[in-house]
Design a protein around this motif. Structure first.
Motif, PDB file in Angstrom:
ATOM      1  N   ASN A 142      -1.905   5.984   2.404  1.00 26.16           N
ATOM      2  CA  ASN A 142      -1.370   4.638   2.611  1.00 26.16           C
ATOM      3  C   ASN A 142      -2.386   3.805   3.380  1.00 26.16           C
ATOM      4  O   ASN A 142      -2.838   4.217   4.446  1.00 26.16           O
ATOM      5  CB  ASN A 142      -0.051   4.729   3.389  1.00 26.16           C
ATOM      6  CG  ASN A 142       0.587   3.374   3.630  1.00 26.16           C
ATOM      7  OD1 ASN A 142       0.134   2.355   3.120  1.00 26.16           O
ATOM      8  ND2 ASN A 142       1.642   3.370   4.419  1.00 26.16           N
ATOM      9  N   SER A 197       4.237   1.957   0.001  1.00 22.84           N
ATOM     10  CA  SER A 197       3.764   3.262  -0.445  1.00 22.84           C
ATOM     11  C   SER A 197       4.909   4.278  -0.342  1.00 22.84           C
ATOM     12  O   SER A 197       5.501   4.459   0.719  1.00 22.84           O
ATOM     13  CB  SER A 197       2.580   3.706   0.422  1.00 22.84           C
ATOM     14  OG  SER A 197       2.121   4.970   0.030  1.00 22.84           O
ATOM     15  N   ASN A 248       1.454   9.632   4.722  1.00 19.24           N
ATOM     16  CA  ASN A 248       1.770   8.348   4.098  1.00 19.24           C
ATOM     17  C   ASN A 248       1.874   7.245   5.152  1.00 19.24           C
ATOM     18  O   ASN A 248       2.360   6.160   4.862  1.00 19.24           O
ATOM     19  CB  ASN A 248       3.089   8.431   3.307  1.00 19.24           C
ATOM     20  CG  ASN A 248       3.301   7.236   2.401  1.00 19.24           C
ATOM     21  OD1 ASN A 248       2.347   6.592   1.959  1.00 19.24           O
ATOM     22  ND2 ASN A 248       4.548   6.910   2.127  1.00 19.24           N
TER      23      ASN A 248
END
Length: 544
Positions: free
Chosen positions: A336, A345, A315
């Motif tokens: 992300n 995110s 992420n």
């Protein structure tokens, strides 16, 4: 009478044109930005508006002002259109690793092929830009048409305030970097730098894989094997109720620790050797010495050479992390596409990707899950309206008040603890999925740790990364496997643990064997030998 009416209407037309130009700029800013960045960009646009509104006697100066004001507007319009296109097509910011990497890797032929494939969409955006450019050219002429007219006192005050606010915006480096001219100049430089280093990073990865194959690692265990490594970011164990914190921030993990008994291990005294992400990851995956000739190969390279299929699910959006670590995996998935602190995110979006990897048919799997954790900005690390710690003062709030911590630090501690609560949900779900998801039976193991800690009013009136306080290095570390229970769990849990030695423990969970293995640095080994890391601050005791 008509001449007087016309003269009175001219300033109104000029102000109406100014308002329209401002509104048109706002449309493009909103296309490419969100949240407070919209306000920041519009503040940076203020001085241009104030300049246009000021009466200028010379027609020649007014003509040049029109040209420069229009050019300034078009910079903001082009910036918004470019960002809007990238968000619409790829859900990515221009400085994301996806876009930077694509720009750095693209040659003229590939650019031509891309334009041929997407010319319809690009044509629509260009048509919108052309229409906005034509309209703004007329608006700039109307807004700056005042010659010798005098401004009212109220309008003078309004313009002065606009100029002052705009000057403050330009005086702030984070705001100034958002200005289209500054941003895209820096973006171009970043592309050039990345273009120059990509070849070096590719060579580095090839060398690490070659070194790993030369080390000839083996797996000292028969049958299927699934190992999951979960990396948090900026997580201080002092803010986890699992480690004794007063706020209930980790009740899900606590429940699993109780249920799993001797199969679960909570290392009570874990420390990072670094206070920021990049050096911490280099040490975690490089066994404390990535890049040194005498260091083992990269952990992911060793796992692949031993027959593991490797995933990197993230992420984060970081070019250095992607190029140095993630690209060594067989499967790379970055969800992300907005770099920096302002990304919204949420880590929970990675759980589906983890489940897909767990259900893969490969007999041996290593899955790295790289979370944003509790990285600043804390309020963006948990869902909106999900902060239970800002309702009423509690014992933590009162203790911070007793220590003299200002309100803004106490408020950030509330946000940090709410981020920790959401982080607890995500981390506990990764453990539950590791234990239960996927079709492969056999051995399973899971390890969770943070790259570094975070100072949020623990020792100073500061919130953020902190190389100068112990909070910057205090991290959590948890392990689980479905092996036989560990009767020595309590003794191991009391051992001090170094994050830069985590690679040795991961190698143990993977059951890797190679000539350079050092069991004395594996916290699970019987002959583990603790050595204090070299930190820039003094730590009175590493076992408390």
């Amino acid at each position: 009478m008509s001449g007087s009416t016309t003269g009175a209407a001219a300033p109104l037309r000029a102000r109406g044109a100014l308002a329209c130009l401002w509104g048109l700029a706002a449309v493009f800013v909103v296309l490419g930005h969100d949240g407070r960045r919209v306000a920041q960009l519009l503040i940076l646009f203020l001085p241009l508006m104030a300049w246009l509104a000021w009466p200028v006697r010379s027609p020649a100066v007014r003509r040049w002002r029109r040209v420069l004001a229009w050019a300034g507007f078009m910079c903001f319009a082009l910036d918004g259109a470019a960002r809007g296109f990238l968000l619409d097509a790829y859900q990515s910011a221009p400085d994301s690793s996806l876009v930077l990497g694509a720009a750095a890797n693209t040659n003229a032929r590939e650019t031509g092929e891309y334009l041929q494939a997407h010319w319809r969409t690009l044509l629509l955006w260009l048509a919108g830009l052309a229409a906005a450019g034509a309209w703004s050219w007329r608006l700039a002429a109307q807004a700056g048409a005042q010659g010798t007219g005098r401004l009212s006192r109220g309008l003078v005050v309004l313009l002065a305030v606009g100029l002052l606010v705009g000057a403050l915006g330009y005086g702030s480096k984070p705001w100034r970097r958002l200005h289209p001219v500054v941003f895209w100049a820096g973006w171009s430089q970043s592309v050039q730098v990345l273009r120059g280093t990509l070849g070096d990073q590719e060579a580095f990865r090839r060398a690490e894989l070659a070194r790993a194959r030369a080390a000839a690692p083996s797996v000292a265990r028969e049958g299927p094997s699934t190992v999951v490594m979960v990396l948090g970011d900026s997580v201080n164990r002092d803010n986890m109720s699992l480690y004794g914190y007063a706020r209930p921030t980790t009740h899900r993990l606590e429940t699993q620790v109780r249920q799993l008994g001797d199969q679960m291990l909570t290392l009570r005294h874990a420390w990072s050797a670094d206070a920021s992400t990049l050096p911490a990851l280099r040490n975690i995956f490089g066994f404390g010495g990535l890049g040194r000739q005498d260091a083992p190969p990269h952990l992911l390279a060793l796992a692949r050479a031993a027959g593991y299929k490797v995933w990197w699910v993230s992420n984060h959006d970081d070019v250095a992390v992607e190029q140095t670590h993630a690209r060594l995996a067989d499967v790379v998935d970055f969800i992300n596409r907005t770099p920096g602190r302002s990304t919204m995110s949420l880590d929970g979006e990675l759980l589906d990707e983890l489940q897909k990897a767990l259900e893969d048919s490969a007999p041996r799997k290593l899955i790295v899950v790289h979370l944003l954790g509790t990285h600043p900005h804390y309020r963006l690390r948990f869902p909106a309206d999900a902060n239970p710690f800002d309702d009423a003062p509690d014992s933590v709030e009162r203790e911070l008040e007793r220590q003299g911590r200002p309100y803004w630090v106490r408020r950030l501690r509330q946000d940090y603890d709410a981020a920790m609560l959401y982080h607890d949900f995500v981390v506990s779900e990764t453990l539950a999925l590791t234990r239960n998801a996927g079709g492969n039976p056999g051995y399973r193991a899971w390890m969770y740790l943070s790259d570094h800690g975070q100072e949020v009013g623990h020792a100073t009136d500061h919130a953020g990364h902190s190389p100068g306080t112990a909070a910057g290095y205090r991290i959590p570390a948890l392990l689980w496997s479905n092996d036989a229970p560990r009767p020595e769990r309590a003794a191991i849990a009391a051992r001090p643990f170094r994050g830069d030695w985590a690679g040795w423990t991961m190698a143990s969970l993977l059951h890797l064997r190679w000539p350079g293995l050092q069991p004395a640095r594996d916290v699970l080994a019987k002959d583990y030998v603790w050595q204090a890391p070299r930190l820039p601050i003094a730590i009175s005791a590493y076992d408390r």
